[in-house]
Scaffold this motif. Structure first.
Motif, PDB file in Angstrom:
ATOM      1  N   ILE A  50      65.045 -15.398  64.579  1.00  0.00           N
ATOM      2  CA  ILE A  50      64.318 -15.957  63.432  1.00  0.00           C
ATOM      3  C   ILE A  50      64.023 -14.862  62.413  1.00  0.00           C
ATOM      4  O   ILE A  50      64.204 -15.046  61.208  1.00  0.00           O
ATOM      5  N   GLU A  64      67.150 -13.973  60.454  1.00  0.00           N
ATOM      6  CA  GLU A  64      67.451 -15.019  59.471  1.00  0.00           C
ATOM      7  C   GLU A  64      66.497 -14.929  58.277  1.00  0.00           C
ATOM      8  O   GLU A  64      66.916 -15.072  57.128  1.00  0.00           O
ATOM      9  N   MET A  65      65.220 -14.676  58.556  1.00  0.00           N
ATOM     10  CA  MET A  65      64.244 -14.545  57.471  1.00  0.00           C
ATOM     11  C   MET A  65      64.564 -13.340  56.592  1.00  0.00           C
ATOM     12  O   MET A  65      64.488 -13.417  55.367  1.00  0.00           O
ATOM     13  N   ASN A  96      67.532 -14.147  54.379  1.00  0.00           N
ATOM     14  CA  ASN A  96      67.124 -15.032  53.283  1.00  0.00           C
ATOM     15  C   ASN A  96      66.367 -14.275  52.198  1.00  0.00           C
ATOM     16  O   ASN A  96      66.592 -14.478  51.010  1.00  0.00           O
ATOM     17  N   LYS A  97      65.469 -13.391  52.608  1.00  0.00           N
ATOM     18  CA  LYS A  97      64.705 -12.608  51.629  1.00  0.00           C
ATOM     19  C   LYS A  97      65.622 -11.679  50.841  1.00  0.00           C
ATOM     20  O   LYS A  97      65.447 -11.497  49.640  1.00  0.00           O
TER      21      LYS A  97
END
Length: 98
Positions: free
Chosen positions: A26, A29-30, A33-34
């Motif tokens: 997670i 993935e975060m 994305n950032k």
């Protein structure tokens, strides 16, 4: 890179290996994305900062405006492709005061 806050590390220490692997997935993935969001914001800002006084008539129809940094100074160029070659044409410094 700074160390994670102590309260996060304390919480992670209490987790099982399976949960930690899921948290790592997670978090990756975060982070991805950032990074994509930041790249998009930087691209949008670069577009917003582009000069409006450049005459497109002076450039080949397929040219795009690019910024190159040379010896710490930034310059505008028209850039386009002719067959296998990439062509560039100098326009002016990004900061005309330099």
């Amino acid at each position: 890179m700074s160390d994670p806050p102590k309260y996060i590390l304390e919480g992670l220490e209490k987790q099982s290996p399976e949960t930690l692997r899921k948290i790592a997935q997670i978090a990756t993935e975060m982070a991805d994305n950032k990074e994509r969001q930041l790249e998009t914001e930087l691209e949008e800002q670069e577009i917003a900062d582009r000069p409006t006084d450049l005459d497109r008539d002076d450039a080949p129809s397929s040219a795009t405006l690019t910024t190159k940094e040379i010896n710490g100074n930034r310059y505008y160029y028209w850039q386009w492709r002719e067959g296998e070659q990439i062509k560039s044409e100098y326009i002016r410094p990004v900061d005309p005061k330099r």
